[in-house]
Design an enzyme around this catalytic site. Structure first.
Site, PDB file in Angstrom:
ATOM      1  N   ILE A   1     -16.383  13.870 -33.757  1.00 34.73           N
ATOM      2  CA  ILE A   1     -15.484  13.240 -32.778  1.00 34.73           C
ATOM      3  C   ILE A   1     -15.070  14.244 -31.700  1.00 34.73           C
ATOM      4  CG2 ILE A   1     -13.285  12.027 -32.492  1.00 34.73           C
ATOM      5  CD1 ILE A   1     -13.649  11.004 -35.407  1.00 34.73           C
TER       6      ILE A   1
ATOM      7  N   ASP B   1     -12.970  25.975 -33.423  1.00 32.33           N
ATOM      8  CA  ASP B   1     -13.304  25.415 -34.735  1.00 32.33           C
ATOM      9  C   ASP B   1     -13.425  26.567 -35.712  1.00 32.33           C
ATOM     10  OD1 ASP B   1     -14.825  24.163 -37.012  1.00 32.33           O
ATOM     11  OD2 ASP B   1     -14.898  22.469 -35.633  1.00 32.33           O
TER      12      ASP B   1
ATOM     13  N   MET C   1      -9.495  17.497 -36.168  1.00 38.67           N
ATOM     14  CA  MET C   1      -9.830  18.109 -37.461  1.00 38.67           C
ATOM     15  C   MET C   1      -9.252  17.266 -38.593  1.00 38.67           C
ATOM     16  SD  MET C   1      -7.211  19.953 -35.997  1.00 38.67           S
ATOM     17  CE  MET C   1      -6.529  21.555 -36.294  1.00 38.67           C
ATOM     18  N   PRO C   2      -9.721  17.486 -39.825  1.00 36.26           N
ATOM     19  CA  PRO C   2      -9.251  16.655 -40.940  1.00 36.26           C
ATOM     20  C   PRO C   2      -7.890  17.071 -41.480  1.00 36.26           C
ATOM     21  CG  PRO C   2     -10.883  18.220 -41.714  1.00 36.26           C
ATOM     22  CD  PRO C   2     -10.755  18.452 -40.241  1.00 36.26           C
TER      23      PRO C   2
ATOM     24  N   ASN D   1      -4.359  22.489 -43.240  1.00 36.90           N
ATOM     25  CA  ASN D   1      -4.024  22.015 -41.887  1.00 36.90           C
ATOM     26  C   ASN D   1      -2.685  21.288 -41.818  1.00 36.90           C
ATOM     27  OD1 ASN D   1      -6.369  23.040 -40.905  1.00 36.90           O
ATOM     28  ND2 ASN D   1      -7.491  21.093 -40.938  1.00 36.90           N
TER      29      ASN D   1
ATOM     30  N   ALA E   1      -6.399  12.276 -34.736  1.00 32.21           N
ATOM     31  CA  ALA E   1      -7.004  12.747 -35.992  1.00 32.21           C
ATOM     32  C   ALA E   1      -6.167  12.295 -37.186  1.00 32.21           C
ATOM     33  CB  ALA E   1      -7.179  14.252 -35.959  1.00 32.21           C
ATOM     34  N   ARG E   2      -5.167  13.058 -37.544  1.00 28.60           N
ATOM     35  CA  ARG E   2      -4.327  12.692 -38.684  1.00 28.60           C
ATOM     36  C   ARG E   2      -2.889  13.112 -38.408  1.00 28.60           C
ATOM     37  NH1 ARG E   2      -7.410   9.407 -39.905  1.00 28.60           N
ATOM     38  NH2 ARG E   2      -8.537   9.113 -41.856  1.00 28.60           N
TER      39      ARG E   2
ATOM     40  N   ASP F   1      -2.044   8.546 -31.966  1.00 22.98           N
ATOM     41  CA  ASP F   1      -2.615   7.365 -32.626  1.00 22.98           C
ATOM     42  C   ASP F   1      -2.372   7.436 -34.125  1.00 22.98           C
ATOM     43  OD1 ASP F   1      -4.127   4.896 -32.454  1.00 22.98           O
ATOM     44  OD2 ASP F   1      -5.711   5.959 -33.532  1.00 22.98           O
TER      45      ASP F   1
ATOM     46  N   GLU G   1       2.921   7.065 -41.338  1.00 23.08           N
ATOM     47  CA  GLU G   1       2.428   5.742 -40.908  1.00 23.08           C
ATOM     48  C   GLU G   1       2.107   4.788 -42.064  1.00 23.08           C
ATOM     49  OE1 GLU G   1      -1.104   6.716 -38.660  1.00 23.08           O
ATOM     50  OE2 GLU G   1      -2.376   6.656 -40.441  1.00 23.08           O
TER      51      GLU G   1
ATOM     52  N   HIS H   1      -2.925   3.692 -35.049  1.00 29.05           N
ATOM     53  CA  HIS H   1      -4.193   4.041 -35.704  1.00 29.05           C
ATOM     54  C   HIS H   1      -5.306   3.061 -35.329  1.00 29.05           C
ATOM     55  CE1 HIS H   1      -5.552   6.750 -39.157  1.00 29.05           C
ATOM     56  NE2 HIS H   1      -6.638   6.262 -38.579  1.00 29.05           N
TER      57      HIS H   1
HETATM   58  P1  NAD Z   1     -15.947  16.348 -38.653  1.00 25.42           P
HETATM   59  O1  NAD Z   1     -15.947  16.750 -40.076  1.00 25.42           O
HETATM   60  O2  NAD Z   1     -17.236  15.992 -38.006  1.00 25.42           O
HETATM   61  O3  NAD Z   1     -15.270  17.514 -37.777  1.00 25.42           O
HETATM   62  C1  NAD Z   1     -14.061  18.116 -38.135  1.00 25.42           C
HETATM   63  C2  NAD Z   1     -14.110  19.546 -37.640  1.00 25.42           C
HETATM   64  O4  NAD Z   1     -12.812  20.118 -37.789  1.00 25.42           O
HETATM   65  C3  NAD Z   1     -15.078  20.441 -38.433  1.00 25.42           C
HETATM   66  O5  NAD Z   1     -16.005  21.033 -37.542  1.00 25.42           O
HETATM   67  C4  NAD Z   1     -14.158  21.480 -39.095  1.00 25.42           C
HETATM   68  O6  NAD Z   1     -14.762  22.754 -39.215  1.00 25.42           O
HETATM   69  C5  NAD Z   1     -13.008  21.491 -38.110  1.00 25.42           C
HETATM   70  N1  NAD Z   1     -11.756  22.043 -38.642  1.00 25.42           N
HETATM   71  C6  NAD Z   1     -11.165  21.827 -39.833  1.00 25.42           C
HETATM   72  N2  NAD Z   1      -9.999  22.499 -39.912  1.00 25.42           N
HETATM   73  C7  NAD Z   1      -9.858  23.160 -38.731  1.00 25.42           C
HETATM   74  C8  NAD Z   1      -8.869  24.028 -38.218  1.00 25.42           C
HETATM   75  N3  NAD Z   1      -7.778  24.361 -38.900  1.00 25.42           N
HETATM   76  N4  NAD Z   1      -9.056  24.528 -36.978  1.00 25.42           N
HETATM   77  C9  NAD Z   1     -10.153  24.218 -36.256  1.00 25.42           C
HETATM   78  N5  NAD Z   1     -11.127  23.399 -36.697  1.00 25.42           N
HETATM   79  C10 NAD Z   1     -10.973  22.872 -37.916  1.00 25.42           C
HETATM   80  O7  NAD Z   1     -14.874  15.143 -38.551  1.00 25.42           O
HETATM   81  P2  NAD Z   1     -14.815  14.001 -37.446  1.00 25.42           P
HETATM   82  O8  NAD Z   1     -15.665  12.863 -37.862  1.00 25.42           O
HETATM   83  O9  NAD Z   1     -15.030  14.601 -36.096  1.00 25.42           O
HETATM   84  O10 NAD Z   1     -13.291  13.527 -37.612  1.00 25.42           O
HETATM   85  C11 NAD Z   1     -12.200  14.318 -37.149  1.00 25.42           C
HETATM   86  C12 NAD Z   1     -10.869  13.691 -37.522  1.00 25.42           C
HETATM   87  O11 NAD Z   1     -10.698  12.400 -36.949  1.00 25.42           O
HETATM   88  C13 NAD Z   1     -10.653  13.464 -39.037  1.00 25.42           C
HETATM   89  O12 NAD Z   1      -9.336  13.887 -39.348  1.00 25.42           O
HETATM   90  C14 NAD Z   1     -10.676  11.998 -39.225  1.00 25.42           C
HETATM   91  O13 NAD Z   1      -9.900  11.612 -40.321  1.00 25.42           O
HETATM   92  C15 NAD Z   1     -10.069  11.535 -37.894  1.00 25.42           C
HETATM   93  N6  NAD Z   1     -10.372  10.123 -37.571  1.00 25.42           N
HETATM   94  C16 NAD Z   1      -9.399   9.355 -36.958  1.00 25.42           C
HETATM   95  C17 NAD Z   1      -9.663   8.017 -36.634  1.00 25.42           C
HETATM   96  C18 NAD Z   1      -8.657   7.105 -35.921  1.00 25.42           C
HETATM   97  O14 NAD Z   1      -8.869   5.889 -35.843  1.00 25.42           O
HETATM   98  N7  NAD Z   1      -7.579   7.613 -35.370  1.00 25.42           N
HETATM   99  C19 NAD Z   1     -10.911   7.485 -36.969  1.00 25.42           C
HETATM  100  C20 NAD Z   1     -11.876   8.307 -37.568  1.00 25.42           C
HETATM  101  C21 NAD Z   1     -11.599   9.630 -37.865  1.00 25.42           C
END
Ligand code: NAD
Length: 331
Positions: A157, A176, A207-208, A213, A235-236, A260, A265, A297
């Protein structure tokens, strides 16, 4: 015939389940109640299951699923923070997620809310609704092309979001824990997060929600932001200490935030509480804050994403049933 049970299926998703079942010649039954200690027994008749939980399962459920011969749980989201992965492994349960169902859906939404903030769109909209058509300085916007955007978390994302901002001519930087080559074509990596926070006009989180985090964005982190920067969090919620963010907005340290996701939530998302009081003072403060653009969300919520989430989760159930493992396994 293989039999799967699907929990937490919304009425609007039933057709997606039917289509998948027909194509794969598999029986998929939709459970009327969520998976709980009261409903778990019904899985006995099935070969596999999918669900979409927004809070932790009772620990006993893992043991019971194992006893009933279930080998997996396919969560219908990217995030899987509500699962006890160790307990699942102890009970020979493979937990799968849907890692990347439409990164563009979330990326475009992050971009949309960033643009709305810098052009003061919510305020313009509010004024128009009140038939106030004046050009007052508080609705005068900024131009994205002149801005530096910081992407924290450059996975699926984060990269799609970088692409959106790059397309508008922004200078995109990022951080990252693990740099990747695809992202290098879209953004300039900085060696630490502080450098991104100091230089970016917009910070977008991707990030997750891991233990490490939790509340990474607290009062100390906001002090490192460029004065007048914007925060976008699709993200979260748990990444951000919400009260510290609201304080930073009140002090003018930050100019605005598009959220979002919110750390509390769970009790509100997917529900309407029009006729009830919100018993969460922080959430009330957030909703009333003039510099916060809150959405419930919904960044992921597009036609393609909803279809991919359901179908990819059902694919993962079949993968475990047929091969004993899955490429979307998270434990
Ligand atoms: P992904 O696993 O492809 O990428 C996440 C990246 O974050 C990884 O490259 C990881 O190394 C990096 N990361 C982790 N901790 C970090 C930190 N402390 N500092 C810097 N980088 C860090 O995941 P994604 O598919 O891109 O999803 C990202 C986030 O989006 C997730 O939290 C997911 O839950 C959230 N998300 C939200 C929605 C929404 O509707 N709002 C929908 C889908 C996903």
């Amino acid at each position: 015939m293989t039999k799967i049970i699907a929990f937490n299926v919304r009425t609007s998703e039933e057709k997606l389940v039917e289509d998948w079942a027909k194509t794969h010649q598999v029986q998929v039954d939709i459970a009327s109640e969520p998976l709980s200690l009261e409903t778990v027994e019904q899985v006995k008749k099935y070969d596999g299951l999918t669900l979409a939980i927004g809070k932790a399962l009772d620990p006993e459920i893992y043991t019971l699923l194992h006893q009933y011969g279930i080998k997996q749980i396919a969560q219908r989201s990217a995030g899987y923070e509500y699962f006890d992965l160790d307990l699942a492994s102890k009970n020979d349960l493979i937990i799968t997620n849907v890692p990347s169902y439409s990164p563009e859906s979330i990326a475009e939404f992050a971009f949309l809310t960033a643009l709305a903030l810098v052009r003061e769109f919510p305020l313009i909209n509010q004024r128009v609704n009140n038939h106030d058509f004046r050009w007052l300085p508080d609705i005068r916007g900024k131009v994205l092309k002149e801005m530096t955007v910081g992407i924290i978390g450059t996975g699926h994302i984060g990269q799609a979001t970088a692409q959106c901002f790059k397309g508008f001519g922004c200078h995109v930087i990022g951080y990252d824990l693990y740099q990747n080559d695809e992202a290098k074509t879209l953004l300039d990596y900085r060696e630490n997060m502080a450098d991104v926070l100091a230089d970016a006009d917009i910070i977008s989180l991707h990030m997750p929600a891991t233990r490490e985090n939790y509340h990474l964005f607290d009062a100390e982190a906001f002090k490192q932001f460029k004065t007048g920067a914007y925060l976008i969090n699709t993200a979260r919620g748990s990444l951000v200490e919400t009260t510290a963010l609201l304080d930073a907005l009140d002090k003018g340290q930050l100019a605005g935030a598009a959220l979002d996701t919110y750390e509390g939530e769970g009790q509100f998302i997917g529900k309407t509480i029009e006729d009830q009081a919100i018993e969460d003072p922080t959430f009330e403060r957030l909703l009333a804050h003039p510099k916060v653009l809150y959405t419930p969300h919904v960044a992921y919520y597009t036609d393609i994403a909803v279809t991919n989430i359901m179908h990819n989760a059902l694919d993962a159930v079949m993968e475990v049933i047929q091969t004993g493992d899955s490429k979307s396994r998270v434990n």
